[in-house]
Design a protein around this motif. Sequence first.
Motif, mmCIF file in Angstrom:
data_model
loop_
_atom_site.group_PDB
_atom_site.id
_atom_site.type_symbol
_atom_site.label_atom_id
_atom_site.label_comp_id
_atom_site.label_asym_id
_atom_site.label_seq_id
_atom_site.Cartn_x
_atom_site.Cartn_y
_atom_site.Cartn_z
ATOM 1 N N ASN A 197 39.410 50.615 37.768
ATOM 2 C CA ASN A 197 38.413 49.553 37.690
ATOM 3 C C ASN A 197 37.879 49.409 36.275
ATOM 4 O O ASN A 197 37.849 50.360 35.505
ATOM 5 C CB ASN A 197 37.238 49.835 38.626
ATOM 6 C CG ASN A 197 37.571 49.552 40.078
ATOM 7 O OD1 ASN A 197 38.602 48.982 40.386
ATOM 8 N ND2 ASN A 197 36.692 49.967 40.956
ATOM 9 N N GLN A 208 34.515 48.493 33.942
ATOM 10 C CA GLN A 208 33.086 48.688 34.097
ATOM 11 C C GLN A 208 32.357 47.396 33.738
ATOM 12 O O GLN A 208 32.621 46.794 32.705
ATOM 13 C CB GLN A 208 32.590 49.831 33.201
ATOM 14 C CG GLN A 208 33.078 51.190 33.647
ATOM 15 C CD GLN A 208 32.615 51.514 35.067
ATOM 16 O OE1 GLN A 208 31.439 51.476 35.376
ATOM 17 N NE2 GLN A 208 33.570 51.829 35.927
ATOM 18 N N ALA A 209 31.475 46.971 34.603
ATOM 19 C CA ALA A 209 30.716 45.737 34.391
ATOM 20 C C ALA A 209 29.228 46.065 34.384
ATOM 21 O O ALA A 209 28.792 47.030 35.008
ATOM 22 C CB ALA A 209 31.027 44.732 35.487
ATOM 23 N N TRP A 226 30.867 37.210 43.992
ATOM 24 C CA TRP A 226 32.301 37.381 43.913
ATOM 25 C C TRP A 226 32.875 37.378 45.319
ATOM 26 O O TRP A 226 32.189 37.676 46.282
ATOM 27 C CB TRP A 226 32.692 38.643 43.159
ATOM 28 C CG TRP A 226 32.505 39.922 43.922
ATOM 29 C CD1 TRP A 226 33.440 40.570 44.686
ATOM 30 C CD2 TRP A 226 31.318 40.704 44.014
ATOM 31 N NE1 TRP A 226 32.897 41.704 45.236
ATOM 32 C CE2 TRP A 226 31.586 41.818 44.840
ATOM 33 C CE3 TRP A 226 30.033 40.572 43.484
ATOM 34 C CZ2 TRP A 226 30.638 42.765 45.145
ATOM 35 C CZ3 TRP A 226 29.084 41.529 43.788
ATOM 36 C CH2 TRP A 226 29.400 42.606 44.605
ATOM 37 N N PRO A 233 35.862 39.159 47.397
ATOM 38 C CA PRO A 233 36.821 40.267 47.257
ATOM 39 C C PRO A 233 38.254 39.747 47.177
ATOM 40 O O PRO A 233 38.619 38.779 47.846
ATOM 41 C CB PRO A 233 36.607 41.083 48.540
ATOM 42 C CG PRO A 233 35.219 40.747 48.973
ATOM 43 C CD PRO A 233 35.006 39.318 48.564
ATOM 44 N N GLN A 234 39.074 40.407 46.371
ATOM 45 C CA GLN A 234 40.457 39.966 46.181
ATOM 46 C C GLN A 234 41.243 39.997 47.492
ATOM 47 O O GLN A 234 42.179 39.227 47.663
ATOM 48 C CB GLN A 234 41.142 40.821 45.118
ATOM 49 C CG GLN A 234 40.582 40.566 43.744
ATOM 50 C CD GLN A 234 41.160 41.491 42.692
ATOM 51 O OE1 GLN A 234 41.585 42.598 42.991
ATOM 52 N NE2 GLN A 234 41.164 41.026 41.461
ATOM 53 N N GLN A 292 30.493 38.050 48.223
ATOM 54 C CA GLN A 292 29.585 39.188 48.073
ATOM 55 C C GLN A 292 28.561 38.873 46.988
ATOM 56 O O GLN A 292 28.806 38.050 46.118
ATOM 57 C CB GLN A 292 30.379 40.446 47.699
ATOM 58 C CG GLN A 292 31.459 40.794 48.700
ATOM 59 C CD GLN A 292 30.878 41.173 50.040
ATOM 60 O OE1 GLN A 292 30.030 42.045 50.146
ATOM 61 N NE2 GLN A 292 31.339 40.493 51.076
ATOM 62 N N HIS A 340 25.216 48.685 36.835
ATOM 63 C CA HIS A 340 26.570 49.043 36.411
ATOM 64 C C HIS A 340 27.427 49.263 37.652
ATOM 65 O O HIS A 340 26.965 49.874 38.614
ATOM 66 C CB HIS A 340 26.562 50.345 35.598
ATOM 67 C CG HIS A 340 25.647 50.314 34.431
ATOM 68 N ND1 HIS A 340 26.070 49.988 33.173
ATOM 69 C CD2 HIS A 340 24.318 50.572 34.326
ATOM 70 C CE1 HIS A 340 25.044 50.044 32.339
ATOM 71 N NE2 HIS A 340 23.966 50.392 33.027
ATOM 72 N N TRP A 341 28.655 48.782 37.632
ATOM 73 C CA TRP A 341 29.567 49.043 38.740
ATOM 74 C C TRP A 341 31.006 48.789 38.307
ATOM 75 O O TRP A 341 31.261 48.158 37.290
ATOM 76 C CB TRP A 341 29.191 48.239 39.982
ATOM 77 C CG TRP A 341 29.639 46.816 40.032
ATOM 78 C CD1 TRP A 341 30.662 46.318 40.781
ATOM 79 C CD2 TRP A 341 29.135 45.710 39.304
ATOM 80 N NE1 TRP A 341 30.800 44.975 40.582
ATOM 81 C CE2 TRP A 341 29.871 44.579 39.668
ATOM 82 C CE3 TRP A 341 28.120 45.551 38.361
ATOM 83 C CZ2 TRP A 341 29.641 43.321 39.125
ATOM 84 C CZ3 TRP A 341 27.881 44.306 37.825
ATOM 85 C CH2 TRP A 341 28.639 43.215 38.211
ATOM 86 N N VAL A 370 34.643 47.091 38.620
ATOM 87 C CA VAL A 370 35.213 45.816 39.056
ATOM 88 C C VAL A 370 36.738 45.918 38.931
ATOM 89 O O VAL A 370 37.242 46.266 37.871
ATOM 90 C CB VAL A 370 34.695 44.647 38.180
ATOM 91 C CG1 VAL A 370 35.328 43.342 38.596
ATOM 92 C CG2 VAL A 370 33.187 44.571 38.234
ATOM 93 N N GLN A 386 39.446 40.509 39.061
ATOM 94 C CA GLN A 386 38.406 40.025 39.976
ATOM 95 C C GLN A 386 37.598 38.916 39.308
ATOM 96 O O GLN A 386 37.113 39.084 38.197
ATOM 97 C CB GLN A 386 37.463 41.165 40.365
ATOM 98 C CG GLN A 386 36.284 40.747 41.220
ATOM 99 C CD GLN A 386 36.702 40.288 42.607
ATOM 100 O OE1 GLN A 386 37.273 41.045 43.355
ATOM 101 N NE2 GLN A 386 36.420 39.043 42.924
ATOM 102 N N LEU A 446 34.290 36.753 38.849
ATOM 103 C CA LEU A 446 32.843 36.895 39.038
ATOM 104 C C LEU A 446 32.214 35.536 38.763
ATOM 105 O O LEU A 446 32.614 34.835 37.838
ATOM 106 C CB LEU A 446 32.278 37.944 38.083
ATOM 107 C CG LEU A 446 32.919 39.323 38.151
ATOM 108 C CD1 LEU A 446 32.371 40.211 37.042
ATOM 109 C CD2 LEU A 446 32.709 39.956 39.509
#
Length: 114
Positions: A4, A6-7, A18, A20-21, A27, A50-51, A53, A57, A59
């Motif tokens: 992933n 980082q966003a 977003w 989901p793919q 979401q 922070h999460w 991604v 994906q 956004l």
Amino acid sequence: AHGNLQAEFAGAGRPLLWVPQAGGPCQELPGNRVGLGGYSIHEKHFEVQHWGVPPGQALYLFSDGITDQFGGEHKRKFSKKRLADLLAEVAHLPCQVPQQLPRHYFAHLYAALQ
């Protein structure tokens, strides 16, 4: 998760959306309850979230100018829920399509009202 990106996000009164793919409903990552506009004698603080991604994906960021549009048969606001539902419907299309949706949707909506 492994692989992933980082966003970071700190929305001023607006969420980040977003789809989901793998598909499914749109979401939401809520933004801060603090807005950018207006006068305040206190300093405004925005929490940065922070999460991870997944690569590729999409956004979606938007202003209240999208969700506060009035129109349609009952002249109601477009709303965040309608935007999320619309994004979920077109998420499988090439990314140029969702990017152009608000312009085409509102042009059609206002043409129908005249």
